[in-house]
Motif scaffolding. Structure first.
Motif, PDB file in Angstrom:
ATOM      1  N   GLU A  86     -22.382 -80.689 -67.840  1.00 40.02           N
ATOM      2  CA  GLU A  86     -23.309 -81.827 -67.914  1.00 40.02           C
ATOM      3  C   GLU A  86     -24.007 -81.869 -69.270  1.00 40.02           C
ATOM      4  OE1 GLU A  86     -27.041 -83.754 -65.351  1.00 40.02           O
ATOM      5  OE2 GLU A  86     -25.953 -81.992 -64.601  1.00 40.02           O
ATOM      6  N   LEU A  87     -24.406 -80.694 -69.768  1.00 38.62           N
ATOM      7  CA  LEU A  87     -25.045 -80.620 -71.080  1.00 38.62           C
ATOM      8  C   LEU A  87     -24.090 -81.080 -72.184  1.00 38.62           C
ATOM      9  CD1 LEU A  87     -26.759 -77.155 -70.587  1.00 38.62           C
ATOM     10  CD2 LEU A  87     -27.977 -79.314 -70.952  1.00 38.62           C
ATOM     11  N   ASP A  88     -22.833 -80.668 -72.086  1.00 35.38           N
ATOM     12  CA  ASP A  88     -21.839 -81.070 -73.084  1.00 35.38           C
ATOM     13  C   ASP A  88     -21.592 -82.575 -73.047  1.00 35.38           C
ATOM     14  OD1 ASP A  88     -21.650 -78.404 -73.662  1.00 35.38           O
ATOM     15  OD2 ASP A  88     -19.586 -78.154 -72.978  1.00 35.38           O
ATOM     16  N   HIS A  89     -21.368 -83.105 -71.849  1.00 30.32           N
ATOM     17  CA  HIS A  89     -21.041 -84.524 -71.726  1.00 30.32           C
ATOM     18  C   HIS A  89     -22.196 -85.408 -72.186  1.00 30.32           C
ATOM     19  CE1 HIS A  89     -17.906 -83.343 -68.487  1.00 30.32           C
ATOM     20  NE2 HIS A  89     -17.407 -83.285 -69.704  1.00 30.32           N
ATOM     21  N   LEU A  90     -23.418 -84.933 -72.007  1.00 32.13           N
ATOM     22  CA  LEU A  90     -24.573 -85.682 -72.499  1.00 32.13           C
ATOM     23  C   LEU A  90     -24.526 -85.777 -74.019  1.00 32.13           C
ATOM     24  CD1 LEU A  90     -27.243 -87.089 -71.860  1.00 32.13           C
ATOM     25  CD2 LEU A  90     -28.374 -84.854 -71.949  1.00 32.13           C
ATOM     26  N   GLN A  91     -24.042 -84.733 -74.659  1.00 34.17           N
ATOM     27  CA  GLN A  91     -23.899 -84.767 -76.118  1.00 34.17           C
ATOM     28  C   GLN A  91     -22.814 -85.752 -76.542  1.00 34.17           C
ATOM     29  OE1 GLN A  91     -24.036 -80.761 -78.090  1.00 34.17           O
ATOM     30  NE2 GLN A  91     -24.143 -80.034 -75.967  1.00 34.17           N
ATOM     31  N   LEU A 116     -35.610 -76.335 -77.355  1.00 35.58           N
ATOM     32  CA  LEU A 116     -35.021 -77.657 -77.182  1.00 35.58           C
ATOM     33  C   LEU A 116     -36.034 -78.694 -76.719  1.00 35.58           C
ATOM     34  CD1 LEU A 116     -31.609 -76.694 -75.552  1.00 35.58           C
ATOM     35  CD2 LEU A 116     -31.985 -77.604 -77.845  1.00 35.58           C
ATOM     36  N   ALA A 117     -37.029 -78.265 -75.974  1.00 33.40           N
ATOM     37  CA  ALA A 117     -37.989 -79.212 -75.413  1.00 33.40           C
ATOM     38  C   ALA A 117     -38.729 -79.995 -76.492  1.00 33.40           C
ATOM     39  CB  ALA A 117     -38.987 -78.478 -74.519  1.00 33.40           C
ATOM     40  N   SER A 118     -38.862 -79.408 -77.679  1.00 36.04           N
ATOM     41  CA  SER A 118     -39.595 -80.091 -78.754  1.00 36.04           C
ATOM     42  C   SER A 118     -38.841 -81.310 -79.266  1.00 36.04           C
ATOM     43  CB  SER A 118     -39.845 -79.126 -79.918  1.00 36.04           C
ATOM     44  OG  SER A 118     -38.617 -78.818 -80.574  1.00 36.04           O
ATOM     45  N   GLY A 119     -37.509 -81.321 -79.118  1.00 33.42           N
ATOM     46  CA  GLY A 119     -36.712 -82.450 -79.601  1.00 33.42           C
ATOM     47  C   GLY A 119     -36.701 -82.572 -81.101  1.00 33.42           C
ATOM     48  N   GLU A 120     -37.081 -81.500 -81.783  1.00 34.80           N
ATOM     49  CA  GLU A 120     -37.196 -81.573 -83.241  1.00 34.80           C
ATOM     50  C   GLU A 120     -35.847 -81.827 -83.913  1.00 34.80           C
ATOM     51  OE1 GLU A 120     -38.687 -78.754 -86.965  1.00 34.80           O
ATOM     52  OE2 GLU A 120     -39.228 -78.230 -84.914  1.00 34.80           O
ATOM     53  N   ARG A 121     -34.804 -81.134 -83.449  1.00 33.24           N
ATOM     54  CA  ARG A 121     -33.501 -81.300 -84.090  1.00 33.24           C
ATOM     55  C   ARG A 121     -32.691 -82.419 -83.451  1.00 33.24           C
ATOM     56  NH1 ARG A 121     -29.150 -76.688 -86.024  1.00 33.24           N
ATOM     57  NH2 ARG A 121     -27.850 -78.165 -87.190  1.00 33.24           N
ATOM     58  N   TRP A 122     -32.709 -82.488 -82.112  1.00 35.45           N
ATOM     59  CA  TRP A 122     -31.947 -83.504 -81.389  1.00 35.45           C
ATOM     60  C   TRP A 122     -32.907 -84.246 -80.464  1.00 35.45           C
ATOM     61  CZ3 TRP A 122     -29.701 -78.321 -81.123  1.00 35.45           C
ATOM     62  CH2 TRP A 122     -28.733 -78.117 -82.134  1.00 35.45           C
ATOM     63  N   GLY A 126     -32.158 -82.829 -76.842  1.00 39.25           N
ATOM     64  CA  GLY A 126     -32.989 -81.640 -76.648  1.00 39.25           C
ATOM     65  C   GLY A 126     -33.905 -81.724 -75.426  1.00 39.25           C
ATOM     66  N   PRO A 127     -34.772 -82.737 -75.318  1.00 42.97           N
ATOM     67  CA  PRO A 127     -35.644 -82.857 -74.142  1.00 42.97           C
ATOM     68  C   PRO A 127     -34.853 -83.013 -72.845  1.00 42.97           C
ATOM     69  CG  PRO A 127     -36.485 -84.186 -75.947  1.00 42.97           C
ATOM     70  CD  PRO A 127     -35.133 -83.703 -76.375  1.00 42.97           C
ATOM     71  N   ALA A 128     -33.708 -83.725 -72.901  1.00 44.46           N
ATOM     72  CA  ALA A 128     -32.888 -83.887 -71.698  1.00 44.46           C
ATOM     73  C   ALA A 128     -32.328 -82.540 -71.249  1.00 44.46           C
ATOM     74  CB  ALA A 128     -31.756 -84.870 -71.973  1.00 44.46           C
ATOM     75  N   ALA A 129     -31.932 -81.695 -72.200  1.00 46.60           N
ATOM     76  CA  ALA A 129     -31.427 -80.359 -71.866  1.00 46.60           C
ATOM     77  C   ALA A 129     -32.546 -79.514 -71.250  1.00 46.60           C
ATOM     78  CB  ALA A 129     -30.878 -79.680 -73.110  1.00 46.60           C
ATOM     79  N   ALA A 130     -33.757 -79.650 -71.801  1.00 48.99           N
ATOM     80  CA  ALA A 130     -34.893 -78.891 -71.269  1.00 48.99           C
ATOM     81  C   ALA A 130     -35.197 -79.300 -69.830  1.00 48.99           C
ATOM     82  CB  ALA A 130     -36.121 -79.100 -72.153  1.00 48.99           C
TER      83      ALA A 130
END
Length: 256
Positions: A86-91, A116-122, A126-130
């Motif tokens: 799910e994490l991969d497909h979201l990317q 990841l929660a900060s969403g700084e890079r993605w 990032g927030p969706a993964a968190a």
């Protein structure tokens, strides 16, 4: 460049029986190498690499492999848990994230985030993964072998922020290198097997067509070229492969 003193320290650590570099970790890689040598298909290679990743990277709670085809399309053929897929497909959908970055031939081959929660890079991924419980990630490219383009990436996910350290990055690089070399070997062997099978089929077809031409030359008193032309026209009119028509003629010559 790595300084000579750094190499000396690494060698000392490797020969120190108190470190895992000279124990279970080395054993895992020896075992992986043996299993990859025995692997005959791409899924066999990928399953072995992901299975080993979970054992040798303590901080990795989930693992997956991203593959990138010649059209630039991504897929996740193996993963340790549905959440990893799910994490991969979201990317793949958002076009951002560590495995997409690491697998991109134009990138540097690695991608990492400790929070990841900060969403700084993605910002989107990032927030969706968190929200799915994953807070740190590390992706390492399956490095190109020979003239093949970058094939994909090994992805490691941790439920803990800062859950993947520098040692994990080094281990992931070695794993990804093992995977890339094994994939190249399997694909090369598969291509050779296919070419061999195609050659055998071509030789068999040539032989049976020669037999059919001989039968027509004998029965109709025609030349080799005329016999082949009869076979070709009959194949087109009956909508039957030339080799199949020739095989039928050769096998049932007594009935004709």
């Amino acid at each position: 460049m790595v300084a000579e003193r750094e190499w000396e320290l690494e060698r000392e650590r490797f020969h120190d029986d108190a470190t895992p570099l000279n124990g279970p970790l080395a054993g895992e890689f020896v075992d992986l190498a043996a299993r990859l040598l025995a692997a005959r298909t791409v899924p066999d290679v990928l399953d072995n690499v992901v299975d080993t990743a979970r054992r040798v990277v303590p901080g990795a709670d989930l693992a997956s492999i991203t593959l990138r085809n010649s059209r630039g399309e991504y897929s996740t053929p193996v993963r340790t848990d549905p959440v990893a897929a799910e994490l991969d497909h979201l990317q793949y959908r958002t076009g951002e994230g560590p495995c997409v970055h690491a697998a991109d031939p134009a990138g540097d081959g690695t991608a990492r985030s400790d929070e990841l929660a900060s969403g700084e890079r993605w910002p989107r991924w990032g927030p969706a993964a968190a929200e799915l419980g994953v807070h740190a990630v590390l992706s390492t490219a399956l490095l190109p072998v020979s003239d093949l383009p970058r094939a994909g990436a090994l992805n490691l996910y941790s439920y803990r922020a800062h859950g993947l350290d520098a040692a994990d990055r080094d281990i992931a690089l070695v794993l990804a290198s093992h995977a890339a070399i094994a994939l190249h070997a399997v694909r090369t062997a598969s291509a050779a097997d296919l070419e061999s099978a195609q050659l055998r089929e071509a030789l068999q077809s040539r032989d049976v067509i020669g037999q059919a031409k001989g039968i027509l030359m004998e029965r109709r008193g025609v030349s080799a070229d005329e016999a082949f032309d009869i076979l070709r026209r009959s194949s087109q009119e009956l909508n039957v492969r030339l080799a199949d028509l020739a095989r039928t003629l050769a096998e049932r010559r007594a009935e004709l």
